[in-house]
Design a protein around this motif. Sequence first.
Motif, PDB file in Angstrom:
ATOM      1  N   ALA A  68      -5.548 -20.150  -1.767  1.00 19.90           N
ATOM      2  CA  ALA A  68      -4.183 -19.856  -1.197  1.00 19.90           C
ATOM      3  C   ALA A  68      -3.536 -18.595  -2.024  1.00 19.90           C
ATOM      4  N   ILE A  69      -3.821 -18.816  -3.476  1.00 24.05           N
ATOM      5  CA  ILE A  69      -3.349 -17.789  -4.158  1.00 24.05           C
ATOM      6  C   ILE A  69      -3.493 -16.231  -4.013  1.00 24.05           C
ATOM      7  N   ALA A  70      -4.671 -16.312  -3.684  1.00 28.87           N
ATOM      8  CA  ALA A  70      -5.598 -14.869  -3.608  1.00 28.87           C
ATOM      9  C   ALA A  70      -5.003 -14.556  -2.256  1.00 28.87           C
ATOM     10  N   ALA A  71      -4.975 -15.181  -1.112  1.00 25.35           N
ATOM     11  CA  ALA A  71      -4.434 -14.978   0.244  1.00 25.35           C
ATOM     12  C   ALA A  71      -3.152 -14.431   0.237  1.00 25.35           C
ATOM     13  N   MET A  72      -2.215 -15.147  -0.417  1.00 25.29           N
ATOM     14  CA  MET A  72      -0.519 -14.953  -0.570  1.00 25.29           C
ATOM     15  C   MET A  72      -0.622 -13.519  -1.341  1.00 25.29           C
ATOM     16  N   GLY A  73      -1.221 -13.474  -2.503  1.00 23.99           N
ATOM     17  CA  GLY A  73      -1.132 -11.936  -3.497  1.00 23.99           C
ATOM     18  C   GLY A  73      -1.651 -10.821  -2.554  1.00 23.99           C
ATOM     19  N   ALA A  74      -2.876 -11.063  -1.866  1.00 23.17           N
ATOM     20  CA  ALA A  74      -3.340  -9.886  -1.202  1.00 23.17           C
ATOM     21  C   ALA A  74      -2.397  -9.716   0.119  1.00 23.17           C
ATOM     22  N   SER A  75      -1.927 -10.680   0.643  1.00 18.35           N
ATOM     23  CA  SER A  75      -1.155 -10.284   2.010  1.00 18.35           C
ATOM     24  C   SER A  75       0.130  -9.676   1.345  1.00 18.35           C
ATOM     25  N   LEU A  76       0.532  -9.887   0.269  1.00 20.09           N
ATOM     26  CA  LEU A  76       2.065  -9.538  -0.150  1.00 20.09           C
ATOM     27  C   LEU A  76       1.814  -8.029  -0.450  1.00 20.09           C
ATOM     28  N   LEU A  77       0.615  -7.661  -1.050  1.00 16.23           N
ATOM     29  CA  LEU A  77       0.442  -6.222  -1.361  1.00 16.23           C
ATOM     30  C   LEU A  77       0.203  -5.416  -0.071  1.00 16.23           C
ATOM     31  N   PHE A  78      -0.460  -5.973   0.911  1.00 19.30           N
ATOM     32  CA  PHE A  78      -0.896  -5.224   2.045  1.00 19.30           C
ATOM     33  C   PHE A  78       0.404  -5.277   3.034  1.00 19.30           C
ATOM     34  N   PHE A  79       1.423  -6.323   3.234  1.00 19.21           N
ATOM     35  CA  PHE A  79       2.685  -6.188   3.963  1.00 19.21           C
ATOM     36  C   PHE A  79       3.601  -5.139   3.447  1.00 19.21           C
ATOM     37  N   LEU A  80       3.721  -5.054   2.032  1.00 12.83           N
ATOM     38  CA  LEU A  80       4.442  -4.165   1.446  1.00 12.83           C
ATOM     39  C   LEU A  80       4.032  -2.725   1.610  1.00 12.83           C
ATOM     40  N   LEU A  81       2.691  -2.522   1.503  1.00  5.17           N
ATOM     41  CA  LEU A  81       2.074  -1.178   1.863  1.00  5.17           C
ATOM     42  C   LEU A  81       2.414  -0.730   3.505  1.00  5.17           C
ATOM     43  N   LYS A  82       2.231  -1.533   4.197  1.00  6.62           N
ATOM     44  CA  LYS A  82       2.162  -1.355   5.789  1.00  6.62           C
ATOM     45  C   LYS A  82       3.357  -1.258   6.300  1.00  6.62           C
ATOM     46  N   ARG A  83       4.487  -1.855   5.663  1.00  5.14           N
ATOM     47  CA  ARG A  83       5.799  -1.935   6.215  1.00  5.14           C
ATOM     48  C   ARG A  83       6.369  -0.290   6.306  1.00  5.14           C
ATOM     49  N   THR A  84       6.021   0.369   5.133  1.00  4.39           N
ATOM     50  CA  THR A  84       6.494   1.765   5.257  1.00  4.39           C
ATOM     51  C   THR A  84       5.964   2.695   6.189  1.00  4.39           C
ATOM     52  N   GLU A  85       4.986   2.281   6.948  1.00  2.00           N
ATOM     53  CA  GLU A  85       4.357   3.175   7.746  1.00  2.00           C
ATOM     54  C   GLU A  85       5.080   3.018   9.142  1.00  2.00           C
ATOM     55  N   LEU A  86       5.962   1.782   8.997  1.00  2.00           N
ATOM     56  CA  LEU A  86       6.567   1.603  10.574  1.00  2.00           C
ATOM     57  C   LEU A  86       8.060   2.215  10.430  1.00  2.00           C
ATOM     58  N   PRO A  87       8.388   2.783  11.686  1.00  2.00           N
ATOM     59  CA  PRO A  87       9.767   3.296  11.734  1.00  2.00           C
ATOM     60  C   PRO A  87      10.756   2.063  11.399  1.00  2.00           C
ATOM     61  N   VAL A  88      11.994   2.520  10.798  1.00  2.00           N
ATOM     62  CA  VAL A  88      12.888   1.431  10.258  1.00  2.00           C
ATOM     63  C   VAL A  88      13.137   0.254  11.129  1.00  2.00           C
ATOM     64  N   PRO A  89      13.541   0.240  12.615  1.00  2.00           N
ATOM     65  CA  PRO A  89      13.766  -0.667  13.359  1.00  2.00           C
ATOM     66  C   PRO A  89      12.893  -1.912  13.434  1.00  2.00           C
ATOM     67  N   TYR A  90      11.708  -1.262  13.111  1.00  2.00           N
ATOM     68  CA  TYR A  90      10.474  -2.172  13.291  1.00  2.00           C
ATOM     69  C   TYR A  90      10.098  -3.026  12.194  1.00  2.00           C
ATOM     70  N   ARG A  91      10.686  -2.654  10.864  1.00  5.93           N
ATOM     71  CA  ARG A  91      10.470  -3.321   9.597  1.00  5.93           C
ATOM     72  C   ARG A  91      10.775  -4.478   9.237  1.00  5.93           C
ATOM     73  N   GLY A  92      11.986  -5.136  10.003  1.00  2.00           N
ATOM     74  CA  GLY A  92      12.577  -6.336   9.598  1.00  2.00           C
ATOM     75  C   GLY A  92      11.433  -7.432   9.426  1.00  2.00           C
ATOM     76  N   ALA A  93      10.752  -7.554  10.714  1.00  2.00           N
ATOM     77  CA  ALA A  93       9.782  -8.719  10.808  1.00  2.00           C
ATOM     78  C   ALA A  93       8.855  -8.802   9.462  1.00  2.00           C
ATOM     79  N   VAL A  94       8.282  -7.379   9.359  1.00  2.00           N
ATOM     80  CA  VAL A  94       7.263  -7.221   8.261  1.00  2.00           C
ATOM     81  C   VAL A  94       7.659  -7.481   6.914  1.00  2.00           C
ATOM     82  N   THR A  95       9.301  -7.248   6.639  1.00  2.00           N
ATOM     83  CA  THR A  95       9.515  -7.364   5.330  1.00  2.00           C
ATOM     84  C   THR A  95       9.805  -9.057   5.317  1.00  2.00           C
ATOM     85  N   LEU A  96      10.271  -9.750   6.406  1.00  4.06           N
ATOM     86  CA  LEU A  96      10.184 -11.071   6.274  1.00  4.06           C
ATOM     87  C   LEU A  96       8.850 -11.753   5.927  1.00  4.06           C
TER      88      LEU A  96
END
Length: 273
Positions: free
Chosen positions: A21-49
């Motif tokens: 669970a620690i590995a899955a949470m840590g890796a997905s945290l990094l992935f979501f943070l990197l990916k959200r910047t590729e989205l236009p601002v109005p679509y980022r909210g859900a990914v930020t959460l």
Amino acid sequence: MEPFSLSEGQFEIVYNSFSFAIAAMGASLLFFLLKRTELPVPYRGAVTLSALVVGIALYHYLRIFESWESAFTLVDGRYVMDGTFNEGYRYVDWLLTVPLLLAELVLVLRLSKGRTRSLITRLTIAAVLMIATGYPGEIADPDSFTRTFWGVVSTVPFVYILWVLFAELQSVIRTQPEESRPWFDGLRWLLLATWGVYPLAYLAPQVIDDAATAEVIRQVGYSVADVLAKPVFGLMILAIAFMKARRAGALEAQPDDVAALTDDDPRVGSIAG
Ligand code: RET
């Protein structure tokens, strides 16, 4: 009474499920943070959460892992529980992350402001009641009336949440872009299948006579369900956000323009799009 103890194998299965669970949470945290910047601002909210949810869970799993290790001592090949394992971390984690997960689902639908607010308010209240009333039962004696009582009380808001997601949101999902509809169905089924594991894991000490087996099933059940309910759910939310942004033509804009896109920009699409 014999002190509560686990075989080495039982102790390690739980230990490894926390590590997973620690590995899955840590890796997905990094992935979501990197990916959200590729989205236009109005679509980022859900990914930020999503990022917040897995970040909160990463912290709690580190504490849970540490609490598990310090609660046991290896004596003659068995792990004897001579400390306390803090079940509170899980419940504090859920208290924060369950409302956020529900808000994620509502945000990615991109409904009118009034509808969004009403859904998020009702789902948050129900989620808080579900977790807060489950806790006194979780820490009660397995065979006690207290455990059954709070389990039943907590099931009432649980059923309400499922009702909102399956009955009330049915008509809303029909207004969503065609290609994203199967994803919304998938999300709701993932939610039902994984959230259903929690009350079952809670029941384990009541229905399984062997305390050690029940404890292993409960801990591994909660951990696997958490990975499906947080990182995997978040990945599906991310896929929907990209699908919607692409459909609105917002992804083809130049990077500078993308950062400046606002909700009422025609490339962002209609309220439902
Ligand atoms: C409890 C108590 C017994 C009755 C019910 C419960 C439901 C818990 C749920 C928890 C969901 C947690 C999630 C965490 C993910 O991050 C509290 C075990 C119905 C549904 C989704």
